[in-house]
Design a protein around this motif. Structure first.
Motif, PDB file in Angstrom:
ATOM      1  N   VAL A  62       0.866  -1.182   0.000  1.00  0.00           N
ATOM      2  CA  VAL A  62       0.000   0.000   0.000  1.00  0.00           C
ATOM      3  C   VAL A  62       0.895   1.222   0.000  1.00  0.00           C
ATOM      4  CG1 VAL A  62      -1.678   1.327   1.340  1.00  0.00           C
ATOM      5  CG2 VAL A  62      -1.901  -1.159   1.177  1.00  0.00           C
ATOM      6  N   ASP A  63       0.532   2.225  -0.837  1.00  0.00           N
ATOM      7  CA  ASP A  63       1.280   3.480  -0.832  1.00  0.00           C
ATOM      8  C   ASP A  63       0.305   4.642  -0.651  1.00  0.00           C
ATOM      9  OD1 ASP A  63       0.038   3.924  -3.298  1.00  0.00           O
ATOM     10  OD2 ASP A  63       1.764   3.188  -4.426  1.00  0.00           O
ATOM     11  N   GLY A  64       0.824   5.860  -0.704  1.00  0.00           N
ATOM     12  CA  GLY A  64      -0.016   7.023  -0.444  1.00  0.00           C
ATOM     13  C   GLY A  64      -1.132   7.219  -1.444  1.00  0.00           C
ATOM     14  N   ALA A  65      -0.974   6.692  -2.676  1.00  0.00           N
ATOM     15  CA  ALA A  65      -1.995   6.869  -3.702  1.00  0.00           C
ATOM     16  C   ALA A  65      -3.068   5.795  -3.658  1.00  0.00           C
ATOM     17  CB  ALA A  65      -1.341   6.889  -5.083  1.00  0.00           C
ATOM     18  N   THR A  66      -2.879   4.769  -2.844  1.00  0.00           N
ATOM     19  CA  THR A  66      -3.866   3.690  -2.746  1.00  0.00           C
ATOM     20  C   THR A  66      -5.190   4.228  -2.219  1.00  0.00           C
ATOM     21  OG1 THR A  66      -2.108   2.082  -2.319  1.00  0.00           O
ATOM     22  CG2 THR A  66      -4.350   1.441  -1.739  1.00  0.00           C
ATOM     23  N   GLN A  67      -6.289   3.846  -2.871  1.00  0.00           N
ATOM     24  CA  GLN A  67      -7.613   4.308  -2.458  1.00  0.00           C
ATOM     25  C   GLN A  67      -8.104   3.504  -1.262  1.00  0.00           C
ATOM     26  OE1 GLN A  67      -9.571   6.961  -3.964  1.00  0.00           O
ATOM     27  NE2 GLN A  67      -7.462   7.349  -4.661  1.00  0.00           N
TER      28      GLN A  67
END
Length: 203
Positions: A62-67
């Motif tokens: 999971v990264d910062g752009a993951t919804q």
């Protein structure tokens, strides 16, 4: 829904034992105890607690752009923009680089500590004076605010000058000047007084 880690549904909750004498009911809920659904590559997974999502971030899943979608909400948002999950993406303070020296060498570590209050110009009179009181006194009697601030000579000169200039209807000039000067003088004296208190200097 899919599962990106195969834990039990809603799993991954960290268990922290409360201190002795404190029950779980006395402790406020941790923000990461809430649950979120995660949308990756067209699939929705979860829900997972924030603690479990933190593990996914560290694993690179999971990264910062993951919804993500908080349970009970209808609004998807990027994980880095979520009210609680955003704290998981803040960069941590890096430790200072190690110091290397040859065998037998002497390492000197210098730390500069400067008190900001000492860098300010604290010359001049100081004291716990109220700018509002100084302004009011000069409004009532020209020069009275200067006398309140300890500048008796200046206050007397302003009073005399104001009286003299009233004969040509210009006394109001010194009167207004007296009010402004008294206010600024008291403000500067009070600021110097407070800075000396913070710096531990004698007052």
């Amino acid at each position: 829904m899919g599962d990106i880690s195969n834990p039990p549904r809603g799993g991954g909750r960290s268990v922290v034992q409360p201190p002795l004498g404190v029950t779980n009911s006395d402790l406020p809920p941790h923000p990461l105890d809430s649950e979120w659904q995660v949308h990756i590559n067209g699939q929705t997974y979860g829900p997972y607690t924030g603690h479990r999502i933190d593990e996914f971030i560290k694993e690179g899943r999971v990264d910062g752009a993951t919804q993500v979608l908080p349970v009970g909400s209808e609004n998807w948002t990027a994980a880095s923009q979520d009210r609680y999950l955003s704290s998981l993406f803040r960069p941590s303070k890096q430790a200072p680089p190690p110091i290397h020296a040859a065998a037998g060498a002497t390492v000197v570590h210098v730390v500069n500590q400067v008190n900001p209050a000492l860098l300010l110009d604290d010359s001049g009179a100081f004291g716990p004076k109220s700018p509002g009181v100084a302004l009011l006194l000069s409004f009532l009697i020209c020069g009275a605010g200067q006398m309140y601030c300890g500048r008796v000579g200046k206050g007397i000169l302003m009073l005399i000058g104001c009286i003299v200039l009233w004969f040509i209807l210009l006394g109001w000039v010194i009167w207004i000047w007296s009010m402004i000067d008294a206010y600024m003088t008291a403000k500067d004296m009070n600021l110097r007084y407070l800075r000396r208190l913070q710096a531990g200097q004698p007052v």
